[in-house]
Write an enzyme that holds these catalytic residues in place. Structure first.
Site, PDB file in Angstrom:
ATOM      1  N   LYS A 124       0.831  -1.204   0.000  1.00  0.00           N
ATOM      2  CA  LYS A 124       0.000   0.000   0.000  1.00  0.00           C
ATOM      3  C   LYS A 124       0.865   1.253   0.000  1.00  0.00           C
ATOM      4  O   LYS A 124       0.568   2.229  -0.681  1.00  0.00           O
ATOM      5  CB  LYS A 124      -0.944  -0.028   1.202  1.00  0.00           C
ATOM      6  CG  LYS A 124      -2.030  -1.085   1.101  1.00  0.00           C
ATOM      7  CD  LYS A 124      -2.931  -1.040   2.323  1.00  0.00           C
ATOM      8  CE  LYS A 124      -4.105  -2.008   2.177  1.00  0.00           C
ATOM      9  NZ  LYS A 124      -3.703  -3.387   2.078  1.00  0.00           N
ATOM     10  N   GLU A 208      -3.130   7.166   7.212  1.00  0.00           N
ATOM     11  CA  GLU A 208      -3.822   8.069   6.297  1.00  0.00           C
ATOM     12  C   GLU A 208      -4.821   8.932   7.063  1.00  0.00           C
ATOM     13  O   GLU A 208      -5.317   8.532   8.120  1.00  0.00           O
ATOM     14  CB  GLU A 208      -4.595   7.277   5.242  1.00  0.00           C
ATOM     15  CG  GLU A 208      -3.737   6.500   4.281  1.00  0.00           C
ATOM     16  CD  GLU A 208      -4.568   5.697   3.307  1.00  0.00           C
ATOM     17  OE1 GLU A 208      -4.001   5.303   2.279  1.00  0.00           O
ATOM     18  OE2 GLU A 208      -5.768   5.474   3.576  1.00  0.00           O
ATOM     19  N   HIS A 243     -14.202  -2.526   8.459  1.00  0.00           N
ATOM     20  CA  HIS A 243     -13.446  -2.425   7.204  1.00  0.00           C
ATOM     21  C   HIS A 243     -13.515  -3.708   6.377  1.00  0.00           C
ATOM     22  O   HIS A 243     -12.761  -3.874   5.418  1.00  0.00           O
ATOM     23  CB  HIS A 243     -11.977  -2.058   7.474  1.00  0.00           C
ATOM     24  CG  HIS A 243     -11.808  -0.894   8.382  1.00  0.00           C
ATOM     25  ND1 HIS A 243     -12.133   0.394   8.021  1.00  0.00           N
ATOM     26  CD2 HIS A 243     -11.389  -0.814   9.676  1.00  0.00           C
ATOM     27  CE1 HIS A 243     -11.904   1.203   9.035  1.00  0.00           C
ATOM     28  NE2 HIS A 243     -11.459   0.501  10.054  1.00  0.00           N
ATOM     29  N   ARG A 299      -4.619  -9.287  -7.112  1.00  0.00           N
ATOM     30  CA  ARG A 299      -5.184 -10.644  -7.084  1.00  0.00           C
ATOM     31  C   ARG A 299      -6.655 -10.565  -7.481  1.00  0.00           C
ATOM     32  O   ARG A 299      -7.201  -9.487  -7.690  1.00  0.00           O
ATOM     33  CB  ARG A 299      -5.081 -11.222  -5.677  1.00  0.00           C
ATOM     34  CG  ARG A 299      -5.736 -10.323  -4.629  1.00  0.00           C
ATOM     35  CD  ARG A 299      -5.846 -10.964  -3.268  1.00  0.00           C
ATOM     36  NE  ARG A 299      -6.198 -10.018  -2.221  1.00  0.00           N
ATOM     37  CZ  ARG A 299      -7.413  -9.549  -1.969  1.00  0.00           C
ATOM     38  NH1 ARG A 299      -8.428  -9.926  -2.730  1.00  0.00           N
ATOM     39  NH2 ARG A 299      -7.637  -8.704  -0.978  1.00  0.00           N
TER      40      ARG A 299
END
Length: 667
Positions: A124, A208, A243, A299
């Site tokens: 990420k 973030e 999440h 993926r």
């Protein structure tokens, strides 16, 4: 279907995964004429994916790091079985660059991107730096390599709270925490790192700025080794909990055609930045006005079926053909969008107990039959065991229709007619979710489920005549089967009995509620039920998939499952859990004292959060248990003093094992 090119590269495929994705890949591979090889752990010897493959190879013990996450053992399984290619599925090693490189080094075809592409986009933090250089809009954040506490704390302060702490190598909501204040950061990072290490073998974090009330939109991309790259429209995955995606649909009901093309173009640009080959997903977060890149999953995604349903493309087949060196069979202009698809993930978890994972043997498995507009991707069957070692997803129910409204109706109907017993599932919760007016009107964001949890997990409705009649019919049917004699059963109510009328009293209880007595009258003449002051005509016969029950002159098809003195009943009024009070006594169950903290399911103790002798407020954390790759914090049920801790970090404990004892605070 031209198979010659495919066979020149490989004819035996090993699927390095388990559960529904392994079954899903095997289905397409076999349809293409490939020989399939499953791998399994000792906990999965009798699993469905093992049964449907042509061959299966044992990897090792139940723990994922000793089996499904063990690269050497997976490569050795390919050698033993003669496989020339490996499909990683999703999760486990699917985004592990070392695994992709190990396959290449062993002379095996890895069905997915190269290790270099994975490193560039699978991280990420790395992908965000790459996207920044490519001009793709990003959420403000820290994506650096330094992982010490001081660096992360400084980064969070600079970004400004609230922030989102995320596992750099993760996915599926694991290793992710929302942090709203500086004093919460250290504990959240520690917990997220521990969870990420267990799930992915990598505990690097990124931070973030938290986008409040966001929507989650992602684009399916796929590229070949000849420089061709396509986007296959977008999916909306806004309905999430912790999440973790719960409901996914395609296309997004939020985007118009102009915004759709813009986000798909951005996704193609992102994938092209690394010359991407294989199937992947570019994920974006939207604040309702702007769209920001958040990550790429290198993926196949769990939710890929909704894309398949609206495009008519088998993504697994395309993956395999790309891996064999073939070109993509279509151009971007040839990809068309047809109708709307929506998917629900069925988990072994208890929504009424904070979605605690449920383990055990599936005693009954009744899913709606697949049809032209309905697809079931399952990894379990009746008799299979749900273990605490892996993800708790049992199946996916996917519905398609020309419009979103009809697709939701079709999905809801399929969920309402599905019954899984032996473990607790989220099926009733899913049905409540997709039928919620805000979901139907698309008035949602990623926090919707948490806000509406009380509504979505509302207390069950009280049972009435139809439910009591169904319960009695089921009990009588079970007794008749056991005795193999139905002469005196109301299943055959037309006969004459010389002894005249008989009666039998049944007592039922729902939860901890009051008892309900129902009297069955049978024998000479028609059977009846007395409920309160009313006597009602009653007739029941076994039907296809349930019971054909006539009550008040109305014939209904109902479902009931008897498990000792516990009954599961499904009627047109909903689902009901009833307890049949034993008429001969012996109904009391030993209760665990409230002062004892017990393991709610099998798992591993990963952290002790309080010391013996500590004074605890109600809800204070005592210890953390890891099960099914998710952490569960066990808390004080009331204010008091921690009297004893009866476990240590690393202990593997069974369900119901006492872990700690708390003494109530004095008056």
């Amino acid at each position: 279907m031209d198979r010659s090119k495919l066979y020149r590269r490989f004819h035996t495929l090993l699927i390095a995964n388990r559960g529904e994705i392994a079954v899903r890949v095997i289905r397409t591979a076999r349809a293409m004429g490939l020989r399939t090889v499953a791998v399994y752990s000792e906990a999965d010897r009798g699993a469905m994916h093992v049964a449907v493959a042509d061959e299966a190879v044992l990897l090792g013990p139940a723990r994922a790091r000793d089996s499904y996450l063990n690269i050497e053992r997976v490569i050795e399984a390919a050698r033993k079985s003669g496989a020339q290619a490996i499909h990683p599925g999703y999760g486990f090693l699917s985004e592990n660059a070392e695994f992709a490189q190990a396959c290449l080094d062993a002379g095996l075809v890895f069905v997915g991107p190269t290790a270099a592409m994975m490193r560039a986009m699978g991280s990420k933090s790395g992908s965000k730096l790459l996207m920044e250089q490519a001009g793709v809009p990003l959420v403000p954040g820290y994506h650096g390599e330094a992982q010490d506490d001081a660096t992360l704390a400084a980064a969070a302060k600079k970004i400004g709270f609230p922030v989102l702490v995320k596992a750099s190598a993760g996915g599926g909501g694991r290793g992710m925490r929302i942090v709203r204040a500086a004093n919460e950061l250290a504990a959240s990072v520690e917990s997220a790192k521990r969870e990420a290490k267990a799930a992915f073998g990598d505990d690097r974090m990124l931070i973030e700025k938290l986008v409040e009330n966001p929507r989650h939109i992602e684009v399916q991309v796929i590229g070949d080794s000849h420089g061709n790259l396509l986007s296959l429209f977008e999916r909306e995955c806004t309905l999430q909990r912790r999440h973790q995606k719960v409901i996914e649909e395609a296309p997004s009901p939020t985007l118009d055609s102009i915004k759709r093309e813009a986000v798909c173009a951005a996704a193609r640009k992102a994938a092209a930045a690394v010359g991407y080959v294989g199937a992947g997903t570019i994920e974006f977060v939207s604040n309702g006005k702007d769209v920001f890149f958040i990550e790429m999953n290198t993926r196949l995604q769990v939710e890929h079926p909704v894309t398949e349903m609206i495009t008519g493309i088998d993504l697994v087949e395309w993956q395999l053909r790309i891996a064999a060196g073939e070109k993509l069979p279509m151009t971007q202009e040839q990809i068309t969008l047809r109708g709307h698809a929506i998917e629900a993930r069925v988990y072994a978890e208890n929504p009424d107990k904070n979605f605690m994972p449920s383990v055990g043997t599936i005693r009954s498995w009744r899913m709606t039959e697949p049809s032209a507009g309905l697809r079931i991707d399952a990894g379990y069957r009746e008799g299979d065991t749900v273990s605490p070692h892996y993800d708790a997803m049992l199946a996916k129910v996917i519905a398609w229709a020309p419009t979103r409204e009809v697709a939701i109706d079709r999905l809801n109907h399929a969920l309402e007619e599905s019954d899984v017993r032996g473990v607790v599932t989220n099926i009733p919760f899913l049905a409540a979710l997709v039928s919620h007016s805000a979901v139907r009107s698309n008035a949602i964001d990623t926090g919707f489920i948490e806000r509406e949890l009380k509504v979505l997990t509302a207390q069950p409705k009280p049972p009435h005549d139809l439910e009591f009649a169904t319960a009695i019919a089921a009990i009588l049917h079970e007794e008749a089967k056991a005795a193999k004699d139905q002469k005196t059963s109301p299943w055959a109510t037309a006969g004459w009995m010389p002894v005249g009328r008989r009666q039998r009293v049944f007592t039922f209880r729902q939860g901890q509620g009051s008892e309900h007595k129902v009297t069955l009258h049978y024998g000479k003449g028609a059977s009846t039920l007395t409920i309160g002051e009313r006597e009602i005509g009653f007739q029941a016969v076994p039907g296809a998939g349930g019971i054909d029950l006539t009550l008040h002159g109305i014939k209904s098809q109902v479902v009931a499952i008897v498990e000792g003195h516990e009954l599961y009943v499904r009627t047109r009024n909903g689902r009901f859990e009833l307890h049949w009070v034993d008429p001969f006594g012996g109904d009391d169950e030993e209760q665990v004292g409230e002062d004892r903290i017990v393991a709610p399911l099998p798992g591993t103790v990963v952290a002790l959060l309080a010391e013996v002798g500590a004074t605890l407020a109600k809800g204070a954390p005592i210890l953390t248990l890891e099960a099914m790759k998710m952490e569960q914090t066990l808390r004080a049920p009331f204010a008091g003093v921690l009297k004893a801790i009866k476990c240590k970090v690393g202990d593997i404990v069974g369900e119901g094992v006492e872990l700690a004892e708390i003494e109530p605070a004095g008056p």
